[in-house]
Design a protein around this motif. Structure first.
Motif, PDB file in Angstrom:
ATOM      1  N   ASP A  14       0.809  -1.210   0.000  1.00 28.20           N
ATOM      2  CA  ASP A  14       0.000   0.000   0.000  1.00 28.20           C
ATOM      3  C   ASP A  14       0.847   1.267   0.000  1.00 28.20           C
ATOM      4  OD1 ASP A  14      -2.175  -1.580  -0.017  1.00 28.20           O
ATOM      5  OD2 ASP A  14      -2.783  -1.233   2.063  1.00 28.20           O
ATOM      6  N   PHE A  15       2.153   1.125   0.175  1.00 28.20           N
ATOM      7  CA  PHE A  15       3.033   2.278   0.178  1.00 28.20           C
ATOM      8  C   PHE A  15       3.620   2.485  -1.220  1.00 28.20           C
ATOM      9  CE2 PHE A  15       3.048   0.948   4.611  1.00 28.20           C
ATOM     10  CZ  PHE A  15       2.930   2.152   5.282  1.00 28.20           C
ATOM     11  N   ASP A  16       3.797   3.742  -1.575  1.00 30.10           N
ATOM     12  CA  ASP A  16       4.417   4.069  -2.852  1.00 30.10           C
ATOM     13  C   ASP A  16       5.915   4.254  -2.652  1.00 30.10           C
ATOM     14  OD1 ASP A  16       2.093   4.020  -4.314  1.00 30.10           O
ATOM     15  OD2 ASP A  16       1.652   6.147  -3.960  1.00 30.10           O
ATOM     16  N   ILE A  17       6.691   3.760  -3.606  1.00 34.47           N
ATOM     17  CA  ILE A  17       8.125   3.990  -3.563  1.00 34.47           C
ATOM     18  C   ILE A  17       8.378   5.442  -3.919  1.00 34.47           C
ATOM     19  CG2 ILE A  17      10.351   3.386  -4.600  1.00 34.47           C
ATOM     20  CD1 ILE A  17       9.232   0.617  -5.121  1.00 34.47           C
ATOM     21  N   PRO A  18       9.113   6.204  -3.096  1.00 33.93           N
ATOM     22  CA  PRO A  18       9.355   7.616  -3.399  1.00 33.93           C
ATOM     23  C   PRO A  18      10.019   7.786  -4.759  1.00 33.93           C
ATOM     24  CG  PRO A  18      10.049   7.088  -1.166  1.00 33.93           C
ATOM     25  CD  PRO A  18       9.731   5.781  -1.831  1.00 33.93           C
ATOM     26  N   GLY A  19       9.498   8.750  -5.524  1.00 30.53           N
ATOM     27  CA  GLY A  19      10.090   9.041  -6.820  1.00 30.53           C
ATOM     28  C   GLY A  19       9.529   8.225  -7.963  1.00 30.53           C
ATOM     29  N   ARG A  20       8.686   7.245  -7.684  1.00 33.42           N
ATOM     30  CA  ARG A  20       8.140   6.437  -8.768  1.00 33.42           C
ATOM     31  C   ARG A  20       6.978   7.170  -9.426  1.00 33.42           C
ATOM     32  NH1 ARG A  20       6.596   0.217  -7.913  1.00 33.42           N
ATOM     33  NH2 ARG A  20       8.863   0.066  -8.170  1.00 33.42           N
ATOM     34  N   SER A  21       7.009   7.219 -10.725  1.00 35.08           N
ATOM     35  CA  SER A  21       5.980   7.917 -11.486  1.00 35.08           C
ATOM     36  C   SER A  21       5.021   6.912 -12.099  1.00 35.08           C
ATOM     37  CB  SER A  21       6.632   8.773 -12.576  1.00 35.08           C
ATOM     38  OG  SER A  21       5.668   9.241 -13.488  1.00 35.08           O
ATOM     39  N   HIS A  22       3.795   7.334 -12.314  1.00 36.15           N
ATOM     40  CA  HIS A  22       2.797   6.503 -12.970  1.00 36.15           C
ATOM     41  C   HIS A  22       2.597   6.929 -14.423  1.00 36.15           C
ATOM     42  CE1 HIS A  22       1.862   6.056  -8.646  1.00 36.15           C
ATOM     43  NE2 HIS A  22       1.528   4.819  -8.984  1.00 36.15           N
ATOM     44  N   GLY A  23       3.564   7.629 -14.966  1.00 34.88           N
ATOM     45  CA  GLY A  23       3.506   8.011 -16.361  1.00 34.88           C
ATOM     46  C   GLY A  23       2.510   9.124 -16.629  1.00 34.88           C
ATOM     47  N   LEU A  24       1.915   9.085 -17.797  1.00 33.45           N
ATOM     48  CA  LEU A  24       0.995  10.146 -18.206  1.00 33.45           C
ATOM     49  C   LEU A  24      -0.274  10.171 -17.367  1.00 33.45           C
ATOM     50  CD1 LEU A  24       1.342   9.871 -22.089  1.00 33.45           C
ATOM     51  CD2 LEU A  24       2.220  11.689 -20.618  1.00 33.45           C
ATOM     52  N   ILE A  25      -0.542   9.101 -16.625  1.00 36.40           N
ATOM     53  CA  ILE A  25      -1.696   9.111 -15.720  1.00 36.40           C
ATOM     54  C   ILE A  25      -1.530  10.201 -14.665  1.00 36.40           C
ATOM     55  CG2 ILE A  25      -2.982   7.765 -14.007  1.00 36.40           C
ATOM     56  CD1 ILE A  25      -2.272   5.266 -15.555  1.00 36.40           C
ATOM     57  N   ASP A  26      -0.279  10.431 -14.247  1.00 34.15           N
ATOM     58  CA  ASP A  26      -0.019  11.468 -13.247  1.00 34.15           C
ATOM     59  C   ASP A  26      -0.319  12.863 -13.777  1.00 34.15           C
ATOM     60  OD1 ASP A  26       0.670   9.821 -11.187  1.00 34.15           O
ATOM     61  OD2 ASP A  26       2.822   9.886 -11.566  1.00 34.15           O
ATOM     62  N   VAL A  27      -0.268  13.040 -15.077  1.00 34.02           N
ATOM     63  CA  VAL A  27      -0.585  14.341 -15.651  1.00 34.02           C
ATOM     64  C   VAL A  27      -2.038  14.700 -15.361  1.00 34.02           C
ATOM     65  CG1 VAL A  27      -0.767  15.648 -17.800  1.00 34.02           C
ATOM     66  CG2 VAL A  27       1.171  14.117 -17.441  1.00 34.02           C
ATOM     67  N   VAL A  28      -2.911  13.700 -15.401  1.00 34.23           N
ATOM     68  CA  VAL A  28      -4.318  13.924 -15.092  1.00 34.23           C
ATOM     69  C   VAL A  28      -4.499  14.156 -13.599  1.00 34.23           C
ATOM     70  CG1 VAL A  28      -6.641  12.948 -15.228  1.00 34.23           C
ATOM     71  CG2 VAL A  28      -5.008  12.507 -17.062  1.00 34.23           C
ATOM     72  N   ARG A  29      -3.795  13.382 -12.782  1.00 34.79           N
ATOM     73  CA  ARG A  29      -3.914  13.522 -11.325  1.00 34.79           C
ATOM     74  C   ARG A  29      -3.346  14.842 -10.827  1.00 34.79           C
ATOM     75  NH1 ARG A  29      -1.228   8.198  -8.994  1.00 34.79           N
ATOM     76  NH2 ARG A  29      -1.655   9.320  -7.054  1.00 34.79           N
TER      77      ARG A  29
END
Length: 310
Positions: A14-29
């Motif tokens: 449930d934890f996110d690794i710091p610095g990991r991106s979700h790609g273009l999905i993050d542009v929407v978020r």
């Protein structure tokens, strides 16, 4: 005193690794930050400039004048009916692609302080660069529409033509974003990428039917050189070529129809619509989306080392 680990019961997945991106999905978020970057890019573009937004008209006007004089008058390419509108409708598409591609390529290096100090989706910089280029494209588009209206475009334009222009804009923007993500990621490590992009942009104007008709390519490749026709088909699948042809179909053709059909007209006939225009548009869109996926894949592979490479 006993201490309790309140996170012991929380699965590590449930934890996110710091610095990991979700790609273009993050542009929407992170769209609120995207709006901020676009607003900043638009407002600072002509800061401390005397002419300001007039530069959005000066550059394409200068390009048009040089090409029209050299090619249209000196080299007699104005045999294409209403060559001025034909030329300008292609120039605005090339400018949209060139500015978006070039700015997306330099977007990571240009925002190095933010990339080094703050985590945020790095794709935001490339996407915002392409969107800023679209904003700067709008005054040129407005000028093109105004000229076409004065030439009777409104009486001949069709809904299919307008939809074609919108699709052409989307294809060119997606294609420029895909290339910008690819070369923007490579440019962080190897600054030679900027020089490669400059060469590609130099060729882009001449590799698309902006200054000449697509039929000239067909006549030269098939008729003069005797090469197979599939080379012309491959040429037409270039997303930039397709974007230019869709703009010709949407603006130049309706604006030139009345001129060619007038009683006193003695020039050349309208250049025929490229065969399989709709199908080629579909395949060009596939090429543009494929370029975006490849660019995104390379970008995500390299973005983990952006901070130290910068």
């Amino acid at each position: 005193m006993t201490t309790h680990d309140h996170f012991a019961s929380v699965p590590r997945t449930d934890f996110d690794i710091p610095g990991r991106s979700h790609g273009l999905i993050d542009v929407v978020r992170w769209r609120y930050l995207l709006r901020l970057l676009v607003r900043t890019g638009v407002t600072t573009r002509y800061r401390n400039s005397v002419l300001g937004w007039l530069w959005s008209y000066v550059r394409p006007a200068a390009q048009f004048f040089v090409f029209w004089v050299v090619l249209g008058i000196f080299m007699d390419l104005d045999r294409v009916p209403n060559y001025a509108v034909y030329l300008f409708s292609g120039i605005v598409v090339i400018n949209l692609f060139s500015e978006g591609f070039k700015n997306a390529t330099t977007s990571i290096v240009g925002n190095a302080p933010l990339v080094r100090k703050v985590f945020l989706p790095r794709q935001l910089f490339a996407v915002s660069a392409v969107l800023v280029s679209f904003v700067h494209f709008l005054p040129q588009l407005a000028l093109l529409v105004l000229v076409c209206v004065l030439m009777g475009w409104a009486g001949s334009v069709t809904l299919l033509g307008v939809l074609g222009a919108i699709v052409g804009i989307l294809i060119v923007m997606v294609f420029s974003l895909g290339l910008g993500l690819f070369f923007g990621a490579v440019n962080v490590r190897f600054r030679d990428a900027e020089n490669i992009v400059e060469l590609m942009l130099l060729l882009a104007t001449w590799a698309s039917p902006v200054l000449y008709a697509w039929t000239m390519v067909q006549d030269a490749v098939v008729g003069k050189l005797g090469w197979p026709g599939w080379i012309v088909d491959l040429y037409m699948l270039n997303p930039i070529t397709q974007g230019v042809e869709l703009f010709h179909y949407a603006f130049w053709r309706p604006a030139s129809q009345a001129i060619v059909e007038s009683a006193g007209y003695v020039g050349e006939a309208l250049t025929p619509v490229p065969p399989m225009l709709a199908m080629n548009t579909l395949w060009s869109a596939v090429v543009a989306v494929g370029t975006l996926l490849v660019g995104q894949l390379v970008f995500r592979r390299l973005e983990g080392k952006f901070a130290q490479d910068l």
